[in-house]
Design an enzyme around this catalytic site. Structure first.
Site, short mmCIF file in Angstrom:
data_model
loop_
_atom_site.label_atom_id
_atom_site.label_comp_id
_atom_site.label_asym_id
_atom_site.label_seq_id
_atom_site.Cartn_x
_atom_site.Cartn_y
_atom_site.Cartn_z
N GLU A 110 0.82 -1.22 0.00
CA GLU A 110 0.00 0.00 0.00
C GLU A 110 0.85 1.25 0.00
O GLU A 110 1.94 1.26 0.54
CB GLU A 110 -0.86 0.04 1.29
CG GLU A 110 -1.16 -1.32 1.81
CD GLU A 110 -2.08 -1.33 3.03
OE1 GLU A 110 -2.08 -0.34 3.79
OE2 GLU A 110 -2.80 -2.33 3.17
N LYS A 112 2.27 4.58 1.32
CA LYS A 112 2.44 5.14 2.65
C LYS A 112 2.30 6.66 2.49
O LYS A 112 3.23 7.34 2.04
CB LYS A 112 3.81 4.78 3.21
CG LYS A 112 4.03 5.21 4.64
CD LYS A 112 5.34 4.61 5.16
CE LYS A 112 5.56 4.84 6.63
NZ LYS A 112 5.46 6.23 7.05
N ASP A 114 2.21 10.45 3.22
CA ASP A 114 2.99 11.26 4.13
C ASP A 114 2.08 12.32 4.74
O ASP A 114 1.98 13.44 4.26
CB ASP A 114 4.14 11.92 3.38
CG ASP A 114 5.21 12.39 4.32
OD1 ASP A 114 5.14 12.07 5.53
OD2 ASP A 114 6.13 13.08 3.85
N ARG A 133 -2.00 9.61 17.48
CA ARG A 133 -1.20 8.51 17.96
C ARG A 133 -0.51 8.87 19.27
O ARG A 133 -0.39 8.06 20.18
CB ARG A 133 -0.17 8.12 16.90
CG ARG A 133 0.71 6.99 17.31
CD ARG A 133 1.58 6.52 16.16
NE ARG A 133 2.40 5.41 16.64
CZ ARG A 133 3.54 5.55 17.27
NH1 ARG A 133 4.02 6.76 17.49
NH2 ARG A 133 4.21 4.51 17.71
N TYR A 219 -6.45 2.97 6.48
CA TYR A 219 -5.67 1.84 5.99
C TYR A 219 -5.57 0.65 6.94
O TYR A 219 -4.91 -0.33 6.61
CB TYR A 219 -4.26 2.28 5.58
CG TYR A 219 -3.57 3.17 6.60
CD1 TYR A 219 -3.25 2.72 7.87
CD2 TYR A 219 -3.25 4.47 6.26
CE1 TYR A 219 -2.62 3.54 8.79
CE2 TYR A 219 -2.62 5.31 7.17
CZ TYR A 219 -2.32 4.83 8.43
OH TYR A 219 -1.71 5.64 9.33
N LYS A 306 10.74 2.66 2.73
CA LYS A 306 10.88 4.10 2.49
C LYS A 306 11.49 4.37 1.13
O LYS A 306 12.51 3.74 0.76
CB LYS A 306 11.78 4.72 3.57
CG LYS A 306 11.16 4.70 4.97
CD LYS A 306 10.07 5.75 5.06
CE LYS A 306 9.64 5.97 6.49
NZ LYS A 306 10.24 7.09 7.14
N CYS A 397 16.89 47.53 -11.38
CA CYS A 397 16.18 46.57 -12.22
C CYS A 397 17.12 46.14 -13.35
O CYS A 397 17.65 46.98 -14.07
CB CYS A 397 14.92 47.21 -12.80
SG CYS A 397 14.11 46.14 -14.01
N CYS A 400 15.48 47.52 -16.85
CA CYS A 400 15.35 48.95 -17.20
C CYS A 400 16.25 49.86 -16.38
O CYS A 400 16.31 51.06 -16.65
CB CYS A 400 13.89 49.39 -17.08
SG CYS A 400 13.33 49.50 -15.37
N CYS A 415 10.54 46.80 -8.86
CA CYS A 415 10.91 47.84 -9.83
C CYS A 415 9.68 48.73 -9.99
O CYS A 415 8.60 48.25 -10.32
CB CYS A 415 11.29 47.21 -11.17
SG CYS A 415 11.37 48.39 -12.53
N CYS A 421 9.13 49.76 -17.89
CA CYS A 421 10.05 48.63 -17.83
C CYS A 421 9.60 47.55 -18.83
O CYS A 421 8.48 47.04 -18.73
CB CYS A 421 10.07 48.06 -16.41
SG CYS A 421 11.01 46.55 -16.25
S1 IVH Z 1 -0.26 0.53 9.11
C1 IVH Z 1 0.66 -1.62 12.96
N1 IVH Z 1 -0.58 1.44 6.69
O1 IVH Z 1 3.05 5.28 8.64
C2 IVH Z 1 0.21 -0.98 11.70
N2 IVH Z 1 0.50 2.87 8.26
O2 IVH Z 1 4.75 3.91 11.45
C3 IVH Z 1 0.63 0.43 11.65
N3 IVH Z 1 1.11 5.10 7.36
O3 IVH Z 1 2.28 6.22 11.80
C4 IVH Z 1 0.20 1.29 10.58
N4 IVH Z 1 0.31 4.75 5.34
O4 IVH Z 1 0.62 6.98 10.13
C5 IVH Z 1 -0.10 1.70 7.91
N5 IVH Z 1 -0.98 2.10 4.50
C6 IVH Z 1 -0.51 2.37 5.73
C7 IVH Z 1 0.10 3.62 6.04
C8 IVH Z 1 0.60 3.83 7.33
C9 IVH Z 1 0.91 5.62 6.13
C10 IVH Z 1 1.78 5.82 8.47
C11 IVH Z 1 1.10 5.71 9.80
C12 IVH Z 1 2.15 5.28 10.78
C13 IVH Z 1 3.42 5.26 9.97
C14 IVH Z 1 4.19 4.00 10.22
#
Ligand code: IVH
Length: 668
Positions: A110, A112, A114, A133, A219, A306, A397, A400, A415, A421
């Protein structure tokens, strides 16, 4: 209207929200939706005791709170172990396979996102808690704020219990728009969408939070009445009951499949509307997850992958000086082209000269640059100085030669040779022709450049002297394209209104909204010019200030423009070419709930501002461009500028939300 009918309307609107944000398949038009939500606002205003927590009206945000209540979890929220390359990931894969013995795992792969992690708790289908969290064990109750997030529905389609985790984020395009508005207001830009999202969700005033275009994707089902045996099945259930789930979750079984799926993301990560910092790989079957267990920090059944950092270093070849339409002089770094995860970067914004000085940049320096999604690359700092001269803030500038000035309290250097100009001439002509101004069909940036460099045009009045014969001689022009452009210019001259012409001239602070009452008062460019000539500066400024919505700053800018010899000559030149459209007299609506009320509309609203203006006018109200004592209401949308709200507070003007405006229009 009965209470039951009210609840049915709430449910209906919630369902439309879910269709829009979860299924991406709306079944009614925006207009119809707005009509229904206006109706809801009216009913709620008339029957305040009926309002339910899950009502869509609650996403506008309510009274601020003094602090977030802490929530303690029985089972701490774990985070994920990280991997940074395929070798690390292979080790994870082998551990899982070994841990499961003879069984084979299916993995979910999946995106991730940000953003900012959130956990939503639904009881009998109703949202009862949204928690951050925190440190895993203790989080914070941000329920009121989470309700303002698109996709966080107040009520599920079915009355089930569900605890689900996800990410709150701001899309890249929304982020760019917010920053553009900040730049226009001379405010500091936000660093990245993640910081903005997490900063926003942790504000104590939900009304402020509601102004940010935040969304969510969920997710991980953590708990609840699901009969699912696996993760993806549980997400499918969440989707069914109305929660937004990623459309990009894929499955893989063998190592080769897993590695191929990961590889495929390298080219796709920029295609998503939000930023990804990697992927998450999870074992799908809950029974296998239980078998694998967790360490003290991480589950053994999942890992984050990552993406490689998008920071690279390159050399600054030069510093380009950009000159905007209104004379703003901004620095752009010209870079030795470098590949940043698939795209070539050769320019980077430096924002302003203070930034150049702060970083101490010079030609030949090796610098660290960062590119996030489609967001313009930034120079973060020097990694190796060339030791040569540093870039100095220009004093003149470059086009000009006029001495540059910095308006008091502003970071922007400008300017002031507005019409003399050549760089500003080019931008001014482009602006004059553009959509929303004079709307000259077929006169885009490239053609304007061509006309200016062929010396056919040096100001906006020259456009009206062009002939097809002149254009035909130019590169890229044929007989018919030449004829079309001439026809486009003639058409614009015929169909323009005075207020559009006034705004198209590009006078500082005079856009369409500010231009309209001035145009209405004087009726034509010729009449305005004559009115300026008939008085001295102080008297004319005073006359303008009498117009509702026009304050000292705008009045002074208009006066200064018409008294500037170059501008006055241009105005005469336009008039001599018959460019003098009149302002149609607007029919005044005398019966509506807003008769006699004056509004200023600002910030991002649920629909374009001209539409909001139309709604106000249809109800008999008036919209002006700036806040004064004569203003009754400031309608504040998302990301409202501080200057406007301060002016409202100072002048005792009520600041209202779009929903409150709609209630006024509806007369409730
Ligand atoms: S699963 C135990 N799935 O990434 C399961 N996390 O530390 C934990 N995140 O703080 C999370 N996309 O905020 C999961 N598809 C995804 C995610 C996801 C982003 C973030 C989440 C977590 C950090 C991982």
């Amino acid at each position: 209207m009965t209470h039951a009918a009210y609840l049915a309307l709430v449910d209906e609107l919630l369902e439309h929200n879910r269709r829009y944000y979860v299924d991406s398949a709306p079944t009614i038009s925006d207009v119809e939706y707005d009509r229904k939500s206006k109706q809801l606002d009216q009913i709620e205003a008339a029957n305040p005791s009926w309002v339910v927590a899950w009502s869509p009206s609650q996403r506008i945000g309510h009274a601020p709170i003094s602090e977030f209540v802490k929530v303690e979890r029985a089972v701490p929220m774990l985070s994920l172990d990280n991997s940074y390359n395929l070798d690390d990931l292979r080790a994870f894969y082998d551990r899982v396979v070994k841990g499961l013995g003879s069984e084979t795992p299916i993995f979910s792969v999946e995106p991730k996102i940000d953003g900012f992690g959130i956990e939503l708790t639904y009881r009998a289908g109703e949202l009862v808690l949204a928690a951050t969290r925190g440190d895993g064990k203790i989080g914070e109750d941000v329920t009121a704020n989470a309700r303002t997030v698109h996709g966080v529905t107040g009520k599920l389609r079915e009355p089930i219990d569900l605890v689900i985790r996800g990410e709150i984020y701001i899309r890249k395009d929304d982020f760019v728009a917010i920053n553009a508005a900040r730049v226009a207001a001379n405010e500091e830009e936000y660093k990245n969408p993640r910081n903005l999202a997490s900063g926003s969700i942790k504000q104590l005033d939900p009304r402020e939070v509601a102004k940010r275009p935040m969304r969510t994707i969920l997710y991980e089902v953590v708990d609840g009445e699901t009969v699912a045996r696996g993760h993806l099945e549980s997400l499918a259930l969440a989707k069914r009951v109305g929660l937004p789930i990623s459309e990009h979750n894929a499955t893989a079984t063998t190592w080769d499949e897993l590695a191929a799926t990961i590889e495929s993301w390298q080219n796709r990560r920029d295609d998503l509307p939000y930023e990804l910092d990697g992927l998450v790989i999870k074992v799908d079957a809950f029974e296998q997850r239980a078998q694998l267990g967790t360490t003290s920090k991480f589950p053994r059944w999942a890992i984050a992958y990552k993406f490689p950092a998008r920071q690279v270093t390159t050399i600054i070849l030069d510093l380009e000086i950009n000159i905007g339409r209104t004379g703003a002089v901004t620095p752009v770094a010209i870079l030795e082209p470098v590949d940043v995860s698939g795209t070539t970067v050769s320019r980077a914004s430096l924002h302003n000269w203070d930034q150049v000085a702060r970083l101490g940049l010079g030609k030949g320096d090796r610098v660290l640059i960062e590119k996030a999604g489609e967001i313009i690359p930034q120079v973060l700092g020097i990694t190796e100085s060339s030791g040569g001269a540093r870039f100095a803030t220009p004093t003149e500038c470059p086009v000009c030669g006029t001495t540059l000035e910095r308006a008091e309290g502003k970071v922007v250097l400008a300017c002031t040779n507005r019409l003399g100009c050549p760089a500003q001439q080019l931008r001014t002509i482009e602006f004059f022709a553009s959509r929303g101004q004079m709307n000259i069909d077929g006169l885009g940036e490239k053609i304007v450049e061509q006309l200016v460099s062929a010396k056919l045009v040096s100001d906006v009045a020259d456009l009206f002297d062009l002939t097809a014969a002149q254009l035909e001689k130019l590169e890229r022009f044929g007989k018919s394209s030449a004829k079309n452009l001439i026809a486009g210019i003639a058409e614009a001259k015929k169909t323009a209104t005075f207020s559009r012409l006034l705004s198209a001239l590009g006078i500082a602070n005079v856009g369409r909204t500010v231009g309209a009452p001035i145009a209405a008062k004087y009726g034509s460019l010729r009449a305005l010019r004559d009115a300026v000539a008939a008085k001295d500066s102080a008297a004319f400024v005073a006359e303008l200030c009498e117009i509702e919505g026009i304050g000292e700053i705008i009045a002074t800018a208009v006066d200064a423009y018409f008294r500037d010899p170059a501008a006055a000559a241009l105005v005469d030149k336009l008039l001599a070419r018959g460019v003098d459209p009149i302002e149609p007299v607007a029919a005044v609506n005398t019966n509506g709930n807003l008769v006699g009320k004056t509004f200023v509309v600002t910030g991002t609203l649920s629909k374009p501002r001209p539409e909001v203006q139309k709604d106000i006018e249809a109800a008999g109200g008036k919209v002006v461009g700036s806040v004064s004592k004569k203003t009754n209401y400031l309608v504040a949308g998302a990301d409202v500028g501080q200057a406007k709200t301060e002016a409202a507070t100072k002048n005792g003007v009520a600041i209202i939300s779009e929903a409150e405006l709609n209630a006024l229009i509806a007369g409730s």
